[in-house]
Design an enzyme around this catalytic site. Structure first.
Site, short mmCIF file in Angstrom:
data_model
loop_
_atom_site.label_atom_id
_atom_site.label_comp_id
_atom_site.label_asym_id
_atom_site.label_seq_id
_atom_site.Cartn_x
_atom_site.Cartn_y
_atom_site.Cartn_z
N THR A 324 0.82 -1.21 0.00
CA THR A 324 0.00 0.00 0.00
C THR A 324 0.86 1.26 0.00
O THR A 324 2.07 1.21 0.22
CB THR A 324 -0.91 0.06 1.25
OG1 THR A 324 -0.08 0.22 2.40
CG2 THR A 324 -1.75 -1.19 1.38
N CYS A 325 0.21 2.38 -0.21
CA CYS A 325 0.92 3.67 -0.28
C CYS A 325 1.01 4.34 1.08
O CYS A 325 1.17 5.56 1.17
CB CYS A 325 0.24 4.58 -1.29
SG CYS A 325 0.40 3.93 -2.94
N ASP A 326 0.87 3.57 2.15
CA ASP A 326 1.08 4.12 3.49
C ASP A 326 2.49 3.74 3.93
O ASP A 326 2.85 2.57 3.90
CB ASP A 326 0.04 3.52 4.46
CG ASP A 326 0.07 4.21 5.81
OD1 ASP A 326 1.18 4.38 6.36
OD2 ASP A 326 -1.00 4.57 6.31
N SER A 327 3.26 4.74 4.36
CA SER A 327 4.66 4.44 4.68
C SER A 327 4.79 3.60 5.95
O SER A 327 5.86 3.06 6.23
CB SER A 327 5.46 5.74 4.81
OG SER A 327 4.85 6.55 5.79
N ASN A 367 -6.51 1.59 -0.37
CA ASN A 367 -5.87 1.64 -1.70
C ASN A 367 -6.58 0.73 -2.71
O ASN A 367 -6.00 0.36 -3.73
CB ASN A 367 -4.40 1.23 -1.66
CG ASN A 367 -3.46 2.40 -1.34
OD1 ASN A 367 -2.32 2.17 -0.98
ND2 ASN A 367 -3.91 3.63 -1.48
#
Ligand code: PLP
Length: 377
Positions: A324-327, A367
């Site tokens: 996903t695009c969560d760090s 996402n």
């Protein structure tokens, strides 16, 4: 260890997204192992570990009771065939109207850890049985439960006495030594405290009969764990030591220990990359991460066994991360994970011991990724 049944199912089932496969035979064996190692204790399966209807049905048929944290979990246990007297409403944080709903369904055993909660139970479930949860330090647990649940022992005495005055039936004490408790002696100190509470309440004319030993029984991840027999022997020895000739009834609430080793997640490598040409660490990105079901990698607490088809090749440490695009979606970085140097995009990876606390933790569509699909075989 991946069971031949799971291997067989995966070999003949193509899936495009990560999936969890549960081997019901293993759940049945785990239930029997608990009955065998702790024959004097009633088993209340902690539904939140994996509430799949087929798991609940198998356990209901096998004779398990259920520890539920909400009205929907109670309804799932009832749907699976449990009668209300086999259900404990074990959450110490309940809306008064949910207590009433549980009581309407016939549930009559409730956890409390405060005066305000006892008052709610007395109003919404008059005459019900209560047990009070006490704090533990969580030492020895890989997934400790902090101070959110339970109260000081002195307060537990008052809370149960208040329940008695309000017409409830105080039955005992509960505690949870922290999940993935790797020390069988992790119950000892709190059992000594529970015995003290029993004696003090005796002097106030309230006779407790039950100790709820909670969960905490581990499943095998990367590290070796003691056998269930050792847990049973150590815990029962502590009960005899502290309670003497007044052995209480006991309840256990295994979640992870009941279903953890019954499940395998199949996932796929999406990308292998580096942050610079001379970066010694590779980053391996899977199509599953913290938001796809591996939430227990938070703080790198739970270290899963990950099996690939290239495990005979030389292994190198890498950072393992989700898609996903969560760090925050990084699984192992502080302690990198050894994976085959030849691992490449498209490779399949199998995550062992994934039967507990995965499917329920996977997000609905973060996402756009779908929640983790479960196959029960
Ligand atoms: C989550 C929970 C359990 C199960 O714990 P495990 O460590 O998974 O066995 C048992 N009792 C209560 C009250 C819980 O909240």
């Amino acid at each position: 260890m991946i069971s031949p049944r799971i291997r067989g199912f995966l070999a003949e089932t193509r899936t495009d997204e990560p999936c969890l496969v549960i081997d019901l035979d293993q759940v049945r064996r785990n239930f029997e192992a608990f009955r065998h190692a702790m024959p004097e204790s009633a088993v209340y399966y902690a539904v939140k570990a994996n509430p799949h209807p087929e798991i609940l049905r198998l356990l209901a048929n096998a004779g398990s009771n259920f520890d539920c944290a909400s009205v929907p979990e109670i309804d799932m246990a009832l749907e699976a065939g449990a009668t209300p007297e086999r259900i404990s409403y074990g959450n110490t944080i309940k809306k008064e109207r949910d207590i009433a709903r549980a009581h309407e369904r016939g549930v009559c055993l409730f956890a409390v850890d405060s005066h305000a909660e006892v008052e709610k139970v007395a109003r919404a479930a008059p005459g019900a049985k209560i047990f009070c949860r006490i704090l533990t330090d969580g030492a020895g647990a890989e997934w400790p439960l902090s101070r959110k649940f339970g109260c000081d022992p002195e307060m537990a005495i008052d809370v149960l006495e208040l329940g008695h005055r309000l017409g409830l039936k105080p039955t005992g004490i509960s505690f949870h030594v922290g999940s993935q408790q790797t020390d069988p002696a992790g119950w000892d100190n709190t059992l000594a405290t529970a015995a003290d509470i029993f004696r003090e309440l005796d002097t106030r004319g309230i006779r407790l009969t039950m100790v709820n030993l909670g969960g905490g029984f581990p499943t095998r991840y990367l590290k070796e764990i003691p056998t269930l027999e050792r847990y049973g022997q150590t815990i029962y020895a502590a009960i005899r030591r502290f309670f003497g000739n007044r052995i209480p009834d006991t309840i256990i609430e295994p979640g992870r220990g009941m279903v953890g080793n019954s499940g395998v997640i199949r996932a796929e490598v999406v990308l292998v990359s580096k942050k610079s040409d001379d970066d010694p660490l590779r980053w391996v990105f899977l199509d599953i991460g913290k938001f796809g079901g591996l939430a227990e990698t938070m703080e790198e607490a739970i270290r899963y066994v990950i099996v690939t088809e290239r495990d005979d090749d030389v292994k190198m440490p890498c950072v393992l991360a989700g898609p996903t695009c969560d760090s925050a979606d990084v699984l192992y970085e502080k302690t990198p994970y050894d994976l085959p140097a030849s691992l490449t995009a498209g490779d399949e990876v199998l995550i062992e011991g994934a039967g507990a606390y995965t499917s329920t933790y996977s997000s609905v569509a973060f996402n756009g990724f779908s929640p983790l699909t479960t196959y029960v075989i």
